[in-house]
Design an enzyme around this catalytic site. Sequence first.
Site, mmCIF file in Angstrom:
data_model
loop_
_atom_site.group_PDB
_atom_site.id
_atom_site.type_symbol
_atom_site.label_atom_id
_atom_site.label_comp_id
_atom_site.label_asym_id
_atom_site.label_seq_id
_atom_site.Cartn_x
_atom_site.Cartn_y
_atom_site.Cartn_z
ATOM 1 N N VAL A 365 0.830 -1.200 0.000
ATOM 2 C CA VAL A 365 0.000 0.000 0.000
ATOM 3 C C VAL A 365 0.869 1.256 0.000
ATOM 4 O O VAL A 365 0.572 2.231 -0.698
ATOM 5 C CB VAL A 365 -0.953 -0.024 1.202
ATOM 6 C CG1 VAL A 365 -1.645 1.316 1.383
ATOM 7 C CG2 VAL A 365 -1.989 -1.135 1.035
ATOM 8 N N ASP A 366 1.942 1.258 0.783
ATOM 9 C CA ASP A 366 2.789 2.450 0.888
ATOM 10 C C ASP A 366 3.362 2.832 -0.468
ATOM 11 O O ASP A 366 3.296 3.994 -0.883
ATOM 12 C CB ASP A 366 3.918 2.175 1.883
ATOM 13 C CG ASP A 366 4.022 3.252 2.954
ATOM 14 O OD1 ASP A 366 3.201 4.184 2.946
ATOM 15 O OD2 ASP A 366 4.920 3.157 3.796
ATOM 16 N N ASP A 367 3.966 1.874 -1.164
ATOM 17 C CA ASP A 367 4.531 2.182 -2.471
ATOM 18 C C ASP A 367 3.440 2.541 -3.474
ATOM 19 O O ASP A 367 3.615 3.463 -4.276
ATOM 20 C CB ASP A 367 5.348 0.992 -2.976
ATOM 21 C CG ASP A 367 6.724 0.926 -2.333
ATOM 22 O OD1 ASP A 367 7.622 1.640 -2.785
ATOM 23 O OD2 ASP A 367 6.886 0.173 -1.365
ATOM 24 N N VAL A 370 2.458 6.248 -2.719
ATOM 25 C CA VAL A 370 3.449 7.295 -2.984
ATOM 26 C C VAL A 370 3.855 7.311 -4.459
ATOM 27 O O VAL A 370 4.112 8.378 -5.025
ATOM 28 C CB VAL A 370 4.666 7.144 -2.049
ATOM 29 C CG1 VAL A 370 5.678 8.259 -2.312
ATOM 30 C CG2 VAL A 370 4.230 7.196 -0.588
ATOM 31 N N HIS A 436 -0.497 7.893 3.860
ATOM 32 C CA HIS A 436 -0.091 8.024 2.462
ATOM 33 C C HIS A 436 -1.227 7.641 1.518
ATOM 34 O O HIS A 436 -1.398 8.256 0.452
ATOM 35 C CB HIS A 436 1.147 7.165 2.191
ATOM 36 C CG HIS A 436 2.358 7.642 2.921
ATOM 37 N ND1 HIS A 436 3.326 6.801 3.425
ATOM 38 C CD2 HIS A 436 2.767 8.900 3.259
ATOM 39 C CE1 HIS A 436 4.267 7.512 4.016
ATOM 40 N NE2 HIS A 436 3.949 8.779 3.933
#
Length: 616
Positions: A365-367, A370, A436
């Site tokens: 999810v983070d990548d 962002v 994010h």
Amino acid sequence: MSVTVGTDLDRTLDAGVERLLSLQSAGGWWAAELESNVTMTAQHILWTTFLGIADDDSTQRCANELLARQTPDGTWSIYWGGEPDLAATVEAYAALRMAGLAADDPRLKAAREFVHGRGGIGAARVFTRIWLALFDLWPWEEVQAIPPEFVLLRPELPFSVYDFGCWARQTVVALSIVMHYRPVRRLPEERLARELDLGPVPTNPSAWNLADSFLRWYNGQSFQPGRQRALAYAERWLLDRQELDGSWGGIQPPWVWALIALACRGHGPESPYFRRGVDGWKRFLVEEGDRLRPEACQSPVWDTCLALVALRAAGVSPDEPALVKAGEWLSGEEVRARGDWAVRIPGAEPGGWSFEYDNDLYPDVDDAAVVGIGLNELRMGRPAVERSCRWLAAMQCRNGGWGAFDKDNDAYWLYDIPFFDFGAVIDPPSVDVSAHAVELLARESGYEDTVRRGVEYLLGQQEADGSWFGRWGVNYVYGTGAALPALEAAGFTPDHPVMRRGVAWLESAQNEDGGYGEDCRSYDLGDEGMSWRARGESTASQTAWALLGLVAAGEAASDTAARAAAWLAETQREDGDWDEPYFTGTGFPRDFLINYHLYRTYWPVMALGRLKAALA
């Protein structure tokens, strides 16, 4: 101290931008070393020795690395400047003995005394004892086994492999095979750390024998496949999840244990799976003169998307060839495969991005969030960003937050099992990842309800003192520096009480020198951890996170923000970078900390860029 637009701020930002651009690879991505602790180096000696593929040169260079990282008191820690760690010291000691250091070597005396004083090998974590069991330095009988039959459980049943976080899932499946075979490699006695005190060796590993309890329950069900079928299924499960680069999940623990598990199942150099795994690992080795150390994983997608966001915040044109090349590389890294995440949401369309070069089975999810923000800044890759947004919405957990790799992966009861004492084994929602996701989706149409639920999660996670916990960065400074920009993107104004509480905490957390720092011990439980909140030597990345939060909350013109920016200006190196030996990234709180070598560069560029834009 203060900085003014057109003078210190401009010079600092321009130098940081130039430095960051100079670090881009010819292929368009950014990637720097992901530095962890000596257990990675020690285990490299252990697993290559166990599999019979160690070479003298690599082993000696790894030994040099271990000795170079030994602290003045003779022990080893798990992060720069940290306190002595029992597991790290036991593993480093055992590896050095296998590398040829004698038991009476003066460099080992203090480490041995520390281990004995802390209760011996038996007081170390389960992982450490398993490593030593491979060489008959700990009895296999006293390691609580994980039965391979658990791999056969349907996802909706308790103790399914899908109750574990993806990194733990693959590791535990591999370990279930290894623990069935209980392999031992015999080495010359002079290379074994027999002198290490075992400590108390229990007659029963715990009050709850996991294997026996599980098998009693399992055999009472209607399915009884037999141990051999379970082992074959576990082997196939691992083979199906090997990545193109030969890894498992792109991270060390499942990778090396999968290789050991395959060796137990008869795979040798002629096996394409085994060979690809061993060859792929070579790309994770960092050479530094006569020293050699492995990375636990690599972070090219993460480094690249954050570098992009930073450079755009600093005013670099989206048409700049370096940025276009990076955007094209990221677009080509989109994940379109179905991985373990699809077990919980089978109808969701694949999308998003992963952390590594070739980690297509485990996007995160983070990548995904962002990269989406970065590509939007470049006005590139809209179809991929739209797919990523749909995937993110599908991955939202029941409480409105997001975990990193899986949906609703929150089986906290697993921590009641004594075996799981080696770090995080589940992947529940976290503030920073959720922030994010909100920051991206709040600027997209059609996700209003998803964003509303995400914001409610963030509001509910704010601490009484106004801060937010940082799961993947150290610690409350990271969480707060992620939450405030997300809330700004969701429409919160600077005068909102939530924003004011966050600002008040950041003001109280600032060091006297104007920077921000937070020791890894802030993750410790109880009063000890509380005493380390926002306490530590100032670092470039943590100062930048605080500055990002201040700017998002409308404090760009404040004295607090000016002092933080001045600290970054005064500590910048001549080449435009910053020094940062401290570990400010997090793998597992309290257990595995990380120094991302680009955090010191792109976070300050991002923060100073947003500060300049807000002041202008």
